[in-house]
Design a protein around this motif. Structure first.
Motif, PDB file in Angstrom:
ATOM      1  N   UNK A   1      11.579  10.017  -1.771  1.00 14.73           N
ATOM      2  CA  UNK A   1      10.488   9.437  -0.987  1.00 14.73           C
ATOM      3  C   UNK A   1      11.022   8.494   0.077  1.00 14.73           C
ATOM      4  N   UNK A   2      11.881   7.556  -0.328  1.00 14.52           N
ATOM      5  CA  UNK A   2      12.434   6.593   0.618  1.00 14.52           C
ATOM      6  C   UNK A   2      13.238   7.290   1.713  1.00 14.52           C
ATOM      7  N   UNK A   3      13.955   8.328   1.353  1.00 21.28           N
ATOM      8  CA  UNK A   3      14.745   9.061   2.331  1.00 21.28           C
ATOM      9  C   UNK A   3      13.848   9.651   3.426  1.00 21.28           C
ATOM     10  N   UNK A   4      12.720  10.209   3.018  1.00 19.91           N
ATOM     11  CA  UNK A   4      11.775  10.777   3.977  1.00 19.91           C
ATOM     12  C   UNK A   4      11.125   9.695   4.831  1.00 19.91           C
ATOM     13  N   UNK A   5      10.797   8.553   4.225  1.00 17.81           N
ATOM     14  CA  UNK A   5      10.207   7.434   4.968  1.00 17.81           C
ATOM     15  C   UNK A   5      11.192   6.889   6.000  1.00 17.81           C
ATOM     16  N   UNK A   6      12.427   6.677   5.581  1.00 22.57           N
ATOM     17  CA  UNK A   6      13.464   6.119   6.454  1.00 22.57           C
ATOM     18  C   UNK A   6      13.654   6.961   7.704  1.00 22.57           C
ATOM     19  N   UNK A   7      13.673   8.278   7.538  1.00 19.99           N
ATOM     20  CA  UNK A   7      13.940   9.148   8.682  1.00 19.99           C
ATOM     21  C   UNK A   7      12.689   9.434   9.515  1.00 19.99           C
ATOM     22  N   UNK A   8      11.530   9.593   8.881  1.00 20.08           N
ATOM     23  CA  UNK A   8      10.303   9.842   9.633  1.00 20.08           C
ATOM     24  C   UNK A   8       9.940   8.653  10.513  1.00 20.08           C
ATOM     25  N   UNK A   9      10.062   7.455   9.968  1.00 20.40           N
ATOM     26  CA  UNK A   9       9.628   6.248  10.673  1.00 20.40           C
ATOM     27  C   UNK A   9      10.737   5.575  11.483  1.00 20.40           C
ATOM     28  N   UNK A  10      11.972   6.021  11.295  1.00 25.05           N
ATOM     29  CA  UNK A  10      13.108   5.406  11.988  1.00 25.05           C
ATOM     30  C   UNK A  10      13.186   3.905  11.694  1.00 25.05           C
ATOM     31  N   UNK A  11      13.512   3.573  10.455  1.00 26.21           N
ATOM     32  CA  UNK A  11      13.544   2.166  10.037  1.00 26.21           C
ATOM     33  C   UNK A  11      14.932   1.540  10.172  1.00 26.21           C
TER      34      UNK A  11
ATOM     35  N   UNK B   1       0.809  -1.214   0.000  1.00 20.43           N
ATOM     36  CA  UNK B   1       0.000   0.000   0.000  1.00 20.43           C
ATOM     37  C   UNK B   1       0.838   1.258   0.000  1.00 20.43           C
ATOM     38  N   UNK B   2       1.969   1.258  -0.726  1.00 20.62           N
ATOM     39  CA  UNK B   2       2.842   2.428  -0.823  1.00 20.62           C
ATOM     40  C   UNK B   2       3.372   2.823   0.548  1.00 20.62           C
ATOM     41  N   UNK B   3       3.701   4.099   0.734  1.00 24.03           N
ATOM     42  CA  UNK B   3       4.309   4.572   1.975  1.00 24.03           C
ATOM     43  C   UNK B   3       3.795   5.975   2.281  1.00 24.03           C
ATOM     44  N   UNK B   4       3.899   6.388   3.533  1.00 25.22           N
ATOM     45  CA  UNK B   4       3.652   7.797   3.871  1.00 25.22           C
ATOM     46  C   UNK B   4       4.964   8.390   4.348  1.00 25.22           C
ATOM     47  N   UNK B   5       5.299   9.554   3.839  1.00 27.45           N
ATOM     48  CA  UNK B   5       6.617  10.139   4.045  1.00 27.45           C
ATOM     49  C   UNK B   5       6.607  11.445   4.841  1.00 27.45           C
ATOM     50  N   UNK B   6       5.416  11.919   5.201  1.00 26.12           N
ATOM     51  CA  UNK B   6       5.287  13.119   6.022  1.00 26.12           C
ATOM     52  C   UNK B   6       4.196  12.877   7.057  1.00 26.12           C
ATOM     53  N   UNK B   7       4.203  13.672   8.120  1.00 19.34           N
ATOM     54  CA  UNK B   7       3.157  13.546   9.137  1.00 19.34           C
ATOM     55  C   UNK B   7       1.786  13.772   8.513  1.00 19.34           C
ATOM     56  N   UNK B   8       1.711  14.687   7.567  1.00 23.03           N
ATOM     57  CA  UNK B   8       0.442  14.989   6.922  1.00 23.03           C
ATOM     58  C   UNK B   8      -0.061  13.800   6.113  1.00 23.03           C
ATOM     59  N   UNK B   9       0.818  13.192   5.324  1.00 20.66           N
ATOM     60  CA  UNK B   9       0.376  12.062   4.507  1.00 20.66           C
ATOM     61  C   UNK B   9       0.079  10.829   5.364  1.00 20.66           C
ATOM     62  N   UNK B  10       0.797  10.681   6.470  1.00 21.05           N
ATOM     63  CA  UNK B  10       0.505   9.563   7.375  1.00 21.05           C
ATOM     64  C   UNK B  10      -0.837   9.767   8.069  1.00 21.05           C
TER      65      UNK B  10
END
Length: 417
Positions: free
Chosen positions: A244-254, A93-102
């Motif tokens: 996109x992946x860069x934002x996901x990696x840092x927002x979610x702490x993967x 289901x894709x990813x969310x990369x910002x607090x707004x999109x999440x």
């Protein structure tokens, strides 16, 4: 009410990466029939309805969806000779990369179990031996995707209005596996971890961890379906997918789920790409992907805003509308994807099925998994190739298709993205 298991793409938009809408199985069947000018196969049965189970004690473990609700899964018990075998399917289901999109996902099943309903199993999840010859009688589990980061993150955040968000994909993964072990998976004889799109990337991220859950004598393998996203520049020269992946990696702490050897030498974002993950995976893995992945072409190579006018609009919607110049660009995408797969091609006990179909995600649909009009390589359907690899019926199941439009079994297929 039961819903069809959808193509795992959540509608959302961002600069340089617009995510395509999901398409139900029925719509996919009708579309493919139109393009093949053939009647529906008489062997297609009604998908089985499987109810939702919420993870027990999830909140106490902090294993929650984006909105704080408990995660869920769908379990259909195995039978006959498959009663001790387990297939775990991670929804995409894709990813969310910002607090707004999440936050936007919290009003859907991709961010809250409040919106999850029973689903219908088909394709690799189905219980009909004619449509799913090797796994039809296994215990089948679909794990719902509600964290926005491929079951990988462990953090918290807030949306712009102050609403608390939970980025707990890693805890969801651990809680679901723990619960399934308590429901009989601990005595499994054979297991397969798989998923589609973002769920397929999750299967790669957790593949070796899943292997370590079982004794060495248990057969444990992984299958990645449409999860081989590559870091390629879009038509405007931007690295949209990397951003996109860069934002996901840092927002979610993967970081916790990324290979340690990769992190020693590379940026965490690079280690989130499948091409880097497969270098570290020791568990036997099968990579299923289109060399002309429709989602990547539509959203990574030619996202909205990356090209002037409408030159690419019709091409990226239907590959048959592409000009010879555009086809050359798509061939270039294919060449880079295939080159990234060389690592898998050289690994013993790994498998490949890289077709030329303009599609995305092929295992959860009867029509693409195993039917009279399924795509074929070496005269084998995807189901036959995966089965040959998993059970060792043939050696070296590594099939890479020729360039579009050489394969008549898929050259006219419409995107499932």
């Amino acid at each position: 009410m039961a819903t069809e298991l959808l193509s795992p793409l959540l509608p959302q938009r961002r600069r340089g990466l617009a995510v395509a809408a999901a398409v139900p199985l029925l719509a996919l069947l009708l579309v493919v029939v139109i393009f093949f000018h053939a009647p529906l196969p008489t062997t297609v049965s009604s998908p089985e309805r499987v109810d939702l189970t919420l993870v027990a004690g999830a909140r106490e473990k902090g294993a929650v969806c984006l909105d704080g609700s408990p995660p869920g899964y769908h379990l259909r018990r195995g039978f006959s000779s498959g009663s001790h075998n387990w297939l775990i399917y991670l929804e995409g289901g894709a990813w969310c990369n910002t607090a707004k999109s999440c936050f936007a996902r919290t009003v859907s099943s991709f961010g809250s179990s409040k919106f999850m309903r029973a689903v219908k199993f088909s394709g690799i999840l189905g219980n009909d031996h004619l449509e799913n010859p090797d796994f039809y009688d296994w215990n089948i589990v679909v794990v719902r995707y509600c964290d926005g980061a491929s079951f990988a993150g462990d953090a918290e955040g807030e949306d712009p209005d102050g609403t608390k968000l939970f980025f707990r994909g890693l805890r969801i993964w651990e809680a679901v596996v723990d619960e399934l072990m308590g429901k009989g998976m601990d005595t499994a004889k054979q297991t397969l971890l798989t998923g589609c799109s973002a769920g397929s990337l999750a299967a790669l991220l957790h593949c070796d961890n899943f292997r370590r859950r079982f004794p060495q004598e248990v057969s444990v393998k992984c299958l990645s379906d449409a999860g081989f996203f590559i870091d390629v520049k879009d038509l405007s020269g931007e690295r949209s997918i990397w951003s996109l992946f860069n934002e996901v990696v840092h927002l979610h702490n993967v970081r916790e789920v990324l290979p340690k050897d990769c992190l020693q030498n590379k940026d965490p974002t690079e280690c989130f790409f499948a091409s880097e993950l497969i270098k570290s995976i020791s568990t036997p893995t099968f990579i299923l992907n289109s060399a002309y992945d429709s989602w990547q072409i539509q959203n990574v190579l030619a996202p909205d805003g990356s090209y002037p006018g409408q030159a690419w609009s019709s091409c990226k919607t239907d590959i048959r509308n592409c000009s010879s110049t555009q086809i050359d660009v798509l061939h270039g995408f294919r060449k880079k994807l295939v080159s990234k797969l060389k690592v898998a091609e050289d690994k013993r006990n790994w498998g490949l099925f890289i077709d030329s179909c303009f599609t995305h995600c092929q295992t959860p649909f009867n029509i693409s998994w195993h039917s009279p009009i399924s795509p074929r390589l070496d005269d084998r359907t995807i189901a036959e190739a995966v089965g040959d690899w998993y059970f060792g019926r043939r050696q070296d199941v590594k099939l890479i298709d020729c360039e579009y439009p050489c394969n008549p079994t898929c050259s006219s297929r419409l995107s499932t993205a």
